[in-house]
Design a protein around this motif. Structure first.
Motif, PDB file in Angstrom:
ATOM      1  N   ALA A 165       0.829  -1.201   0.000  1.00 52.74           N
ATOM      2  CA  ALA A 165       0.000   0.000   0.000  1.00 52.74           C
ATOM      3  C   ALA A 165       0.870   1.260   0.000  1.00 52.74           C
ATOM      4  O   ALA A 165       0.578   2.234  -0.710  1.00 52.74           O
ATOM      5  CB  ALA A 165      -0.930  -0.005   1.206  1.00 52.74           C
ATOM      6  N   TYR A 166       1.925   1.268   0.810  1.00 54.06           N
ATOM      7  CA  TYR A 166       2.854   2.398   0.793  1.00 54.06           C
ATOM      8  C   TYR A 166       3.407   2.596  -0.610  1.00 54.06           C
ATOM      9  O   TYR A 166       3.466   3.723  -1.128  1.00 54.06           O
ATOM     10  CB  TYR A 166       4.011   2.159   1.768  1.00 54.06           C
ATOM     11  CG  TYR A 166       3.790   2.658   3.168  1.00 54.06           C
ATOM     12  CD1 TYR A 166       4.040   3.986   3.491  1.00 54.06           C
ATOM     13  CD2 TYR A 166       3.348   1.810   4.179  1.00 54.06           C
ATOM     14  CE1 TYR A 166       3.854   4.450   4.789  1.00 54.06           C
ATOM     15  CE2 TYR A 166       3.164   2.255   5.476  1.00 54.06           C
ATOM     16  CZ  TYR A 166       3.420   3.591   5.781  1.00 54.06           C
ATOM     17  OH  TYR A 166       3.228   4.046   7.054  1.00 54.06           O
ATOM     18  N   SER A 167       3.822   1.505  -1.247  1.00 56.87           N
ATOM     19  CA  SER A 167       4.411   1.585  -2.580  1.00 56.87           C
ATOM     20  C   SER A 167       3.392   2.080  -3.603  1.00 56.87           C
ATOM     21  O   SER A 167       3.703   2.929  -4.459  1.00 56.87           O
ATOM     22  CB  SER A 167       4.952   0.213  -2.993  1.00 56.87           C
ATOM     23  OG  SER A 167       5.481   0.242  -4.294  1.00 56.87           O
ATOM     24  N   ALA A 168       2.156   1.566  -3.521  1.00 55.01           N
ATOM     25  CA  ALA A 168       1.122   1.964  -4.476  1.00 55.01           C
ATOM     26  C   ALA A 168       0.782   3.449  -4.355  1.00 55.01           C
ATOM     27  O   ALA A 168       0.427   4.102  -5.350  1.00 55.01           O
ATOM     28  CB  ALA A 168      -0.135   1.124  -4.278  1.00 55.01           C
ATOM     29  N   ARG A 169       0.893   4.003  -3.147  1.00 56.19           N
ATOM     30  CA  ARG A 169       0.627   5.427  -2.940  1.00 56.19           C
ATOM     31  C   ARG A 169       1.844   6.299  -3.247  1.00 56.19           C
ATOM     32  O   ARG A 169       1.760   7.528  -3.160  1.00 56.19           O
ATOM     33  CB  ARG A 169       0.199   5.675  -1.489  1.00 56.19           C
ATOM     34  CG  ARG A 169      -1.211   5.228  -1.119  1.00 56.19           C
ATOM     35  CD  ARG A 169      -2.282   6.193  -1.619  1.00 56.19           C
ATOM     36  NE  ARG A 169      -1.936   7.596  -1.487  1.00 56.19           N
ATOM     37  CZ  ARG A 169      -2.124   8.331  -0.388  1.00 56.19           C
ATOM     38  NH1 ARG A 169      -2.684   7.763   0.690  1.00 56.19           N
ATOM     39  NH2 ARG A 169      -1.795   9.601  -0.357  1.00 56.19           N
ATOM     40  N   GLY A 170       2.966   5.659  -3.565  1.00 54.43           N
ATOM     41  CA  GLY A 170       4.190   6.423  -3.807  1.00 54.43           C
ATOM     42  C   GLY A 170       4.786   6.997  -2.548  1.00 54.43           C
ATOM     43  O   GLY A 170       5.507   8.003  -2.592  1.00 54.43           O
ATOM     44  N   LEU A 171       4.529   6.355  -1.401  1.00 51.90           N
ATOM     45  CA  LEU A 171       5.017   6.819  -0.111  1.00 51.90           C
ATOM     46  C   LEU A 171       6.230   5.998   0.322  1.00 51.90           C
ATOM     47  O   LEU A 171       6.375   4.833  -0.051  1.00 51.90           O
ATOM     48  CB  LEU A 171       3.919   6.700   0.949  1.00 51.90           C
ATOM     49  CG  LEU A 171       2.614   7.457   0.668  1.00 51.90           C
ATOM     50  CD1 LEU A 171       1.551   7.065   1.691  1.00 51.90           C
ATOM     51  CD2 LEU A 171       2.852   8.965   0.690  1.00 51.90           C
ATOM     52  N   GLU A 172       7.055   6.599   1.128  1.00 58.40           N
ATOM     53  CA  GLU A 172       8.234   5.904   1.634  1.00 58.40           C
ATOM     54  C   GLU A 172       7.838   5.045   2.838  1.00 58.40           C
ATOM     55  O   GLU A 172       7.284   5.543   3.824  1.00 58.40           O
ATOM     56  CB  GLU A 172       9.307   6.902   2.034  1.00 58.40           C
ATOM     57  CG  GLU A 172      10.593   6.239   2.510  1.00 58.40           C
ATOM     58  CD  GLU A 172      11.655   7.253   2.895  1.00 58.40           C
ATOM     59  OE1 GLU A 172      12.705   6.842   3.413  1.00 58.40           O
ATOM     60  OE2 GLU A 172      11.419   8.464   2.670  1.00 58.40           O
ATOM     61  N   SER A 173       8.111   3.761   2.764  1.00 59.59           N
ATOM     62  CA  SER A 173       7.771   2.854   3.864  1.00 59.59           C
ATOM     63  C   SER A 173       8.678   3.118   5.058  1.00 59.59           C
ATOM     64  O   SER A 173       9.852   3.476   4.893  1.00 59.59           O
ATOM     65  CB  SER A 173       7.928   1.404   3.419  1.00 59.59           C
ATOM     66  OG  SER A 173       7.044   1.084   2.376  1.00 59.59           O
ATOM     67  N   PRO A 174       8.175   2.942   6.281  1.00 55.49           N
ATOM     68  CA  PRO A 174       9.031   3.073   7.464  1.00 55.49           C
ATOM     69  C   PRO A 174      10.200   2.091   7.378  1.00 55.49           C
ATOM     70  O   PRO A 174       9.985   0.894   7.153  1.00 55.49           O
ATOM     71  CB  PRO A 174       8.088   2.716   8.620  1.00 55.49           C
ATOM     72  CG  PRO A 174       6.710   3.000   8.093  1.00 55.49           C
ATOM     73  CD  PRO A 174       6.769   2.669   6.640  1.00 55.49           C
TER      74      PRO A 174
END
Length: 574
Positions: free
Chosen positions: A255-264
């Protein structure tokens, strides 16, 4: 002994005091007085639905539609009655119901009626079902429901009217806000980590959550660093906990990747550490070893999780922080427990299985532990946690630790381990023939009986033979004497599919596996074949057998035994 009893009492009351404070804070933050702090604007949509990796069964959708709910292994017919108005047959059944994990079965059916049924059930819960049931608001159940609603939102929301969409979002948002506030006060261990994962998943799935994304990421990192050990095991020492965490973390990473967000970063590191441990605990039949509350594990879920493992390497042979050793050669695997007890707050599901082991061969289980039976606090659950329910040694038919049972404290705070082995040692080596040798000991019987149990395992390089020596060493000041009536029993629980037959009066036993493969067991003491039980939530508790080696430490302080493959099965020979 009096000083030791004082120490145990001090440990119990210290634990009770800290848990009492936690529960008081949880009640306050969950109370109606605090509820105005959960108010705020409701997001108008969901941006993403995390994947659900857990096993689904489309045939169950038909049962749900007909009012037949099988949850926690218990069938309940709710035809003509709202399911949330039914008096649940057990707390476990109610937890599964209010956790909404069963929505994945409706989604798997891909029928329009299943979507309508799912929406109707969620609507019923929002209207009245969940509001008055205390189990529905247990922190872990709220977290599980949030994760389920997020992952199954396409099923529930596709084609719905605007009014339902708004009701759904209002209820979901209120539950997420509740979780954010009570997360620090949640139950220790896996429930608290599940809450952190749910809050993080919600921050990723909802719009305009920049501030909450950072908070959720920090909270998740704190819990992962606290609970996932350097070798990838879980602090509870339960193999099943690793699978549960990965089944939630892997979709969150996606989900982080799909949103283009950096995972913790701590989440990525934890996943990388845990993946090899899935292989570590997996037997040759694809299922997990049955230690510390682990029973049935879905083989397809294990395979699904492993499909995300980019390394795809061989499992490690040692998990020193988790306290387990793995011996593997060709198509034989031995896994043994050589660790200490978890922190007291995490021992409500821990077992007294020190130095127990399991053995599998050619895709078949041979020696097992009994697993976890029944609900927490039940008679079967207590039985399954005893040392006698594990393939290890008992002294005077007692467990190697003490559980807090039968008291008001136990009913309030759980049946935790209040006393047990204080020193557990382990050494691993390899001899000139390439055989792996593990020598481990624990002092769980030292205070009561003056004995330390030491087990030496030698596993051949070919995987055809396992030699063991169980030594009952007297400690300084121990009360053992020639007139003592102390006795030991070394148990080897057999998988229900294994047939045992005595070959001679001297105690040799032949074990026949389903495919015809045979193993021979022998010991330098008397060997008996007795009844056992194999706890299973999937198939019901199954009747099994166990081999038991009896002796008295005052006359002979050790017992030697061996297991050797004597015949190949159809699969191996073919």
């Amino acid at each position: 002994m009096a000083a030791d009893s004082t120490a145990v009492r001090r440990r119990k009351w210290s634990f009770a005091a800290s848990e009492g404070l936690r529960l008081a804070a949880l009640r306050y933050h969950s109370s109606i007085l605090y509820r105005p702090r959960y108010a705020g604007p409701t997001p108008d949509r969901l941006l993403i639905a995390p994947t659900d990796l857990r096993t689904s069964d489309a045939t169950l959708a038909h049962d749900f539609y007909a009012g037949h709910f099988v949850l926690a292994g218990v069938p309940v017919d709710v035809s003509g009655v709202p399911v949330f108005a039914v008096d649940p047959p057990s707390p476990a059944w109610a937890r599964e119901l209010h956790g909404f994990g069963w929505l994945r079965h409706l989604r798997a059916s891909e029928m329009k009626v299943s979507r309508q049924n799912a929406r109707a059930l969620v609507r019923d819960w929002i209207r009245q079902g969940g509001q008055n049931h205390p189990i529905a608001w247990e922190p872990e159940i709220v977290a599980r429901r949030v994760i389920s609603w997020l992952s199954q939102s396409p099923l529930v929301l596709e084609g719905c009217d605007h009014a339902f969409y708004r009701r759904f979002m209002r209820s979901l948002t209120a539950q997420i806000r509740l979780l954010r506030r009570i997360a620090p006060d949640g139950p220790h261990g896996l429930p608290r980590l599940t809450m952190a994962i749910a809050v993080a998943a919600a921050a990723v799935a909802l719009p305009d959550q920049d501030r909450f994304l950072k908070q959720a990421g920090r909270r998740l990192e704190v819990e992962l660093e606290r609970q996932i050990l350097p070798d990838g095991g879980h602090i509870s020492r339960s193999p099943a906990a690793i699978l549960e965490v990965l089944a939630d973390l892997l979709p969150l990473r996606q989900a982080y990747s799909a949103r283009g967000l950096e995972s913790p970063p701590a989440m990525l590191n934890a996943i990388d550490r845990m993946m090899p441990m899935v292989r570590f605990f997996r037997h040759t039949d694809g299922t997990f070893a049955r230690f510390n509350g682990t029973s049935d594990t879905p083989v397809d879920l294990i395979a699904t999780v492993l499909a995300y493992d980019d390394a795809r390497g061989a499992p490690p042979s040692s998990a020193p922080h988790s306290g387990y050793q793995r011996l593997a050669a060709r198509e034989t695997v031995v896994i043994t427990d050589t660790g200490k007890a978890p922190p007291i707050a995490l021992t409500d599901g821990a077992h007294a299985g020190w130095l127990s082991f399991e053995l599998s061969s050619g895709g078949q289980r041979v020696i097992v532990n009994c697993g976890a039976g029944g609900e927490i606090g039940s008679r079967l659950r207590r039985l399954s946690r005893t040392t006698a329910a594990h393939s290890t040694a008992t002294v005077n038919d007692s467990s190697s630790c003490r559980f807090m049972v039968g008291t008001a404290l136990a009913r309030r705070f759980g049946e935790v381990i209040v006393d047990g082995p204080h020193e557990v040692t382990m050494e691993r080596s390899q001899d000139d023939e390439g055989s792996a040798i593990v020598v481990a000991s624990h002092d769980g019987y030292a205070e009561r009986f003056g004995l330390v149990h030491e087990r030496r395992l030698r596993f051949s390089a070919t995987g055809h033979r396992l030699d063991g020596i169980d030594h009952f060493r007297q400690v300084r000041g121990g009360r053992l004497s020639r007139g003592s009536k102390d006795s030991f029993a070394i148990r080897f629980h057999l998988h229900p599919s294994v047939a045992a037959e005595k070959l001679s009066e001297d105690g040799q036993v032949q074990l026949t596996l389903p495919d015809g493969e045979t193993w021979q067991f022998a010991a330098d003491h008397d060997v008996e074949i007795e009844e056992s039980i194999y706890f299973s939530e999937t198939y019901g508790n199954l009747q099994a057998e166990q081999l038991v080696v009896y002796g008295r430490p005052q006359s002979r302080d050790q017992a030697a035994w061996w297991l050797q493959r004597t015949g190949l099965g159809k699969r191996s020979s073919g």
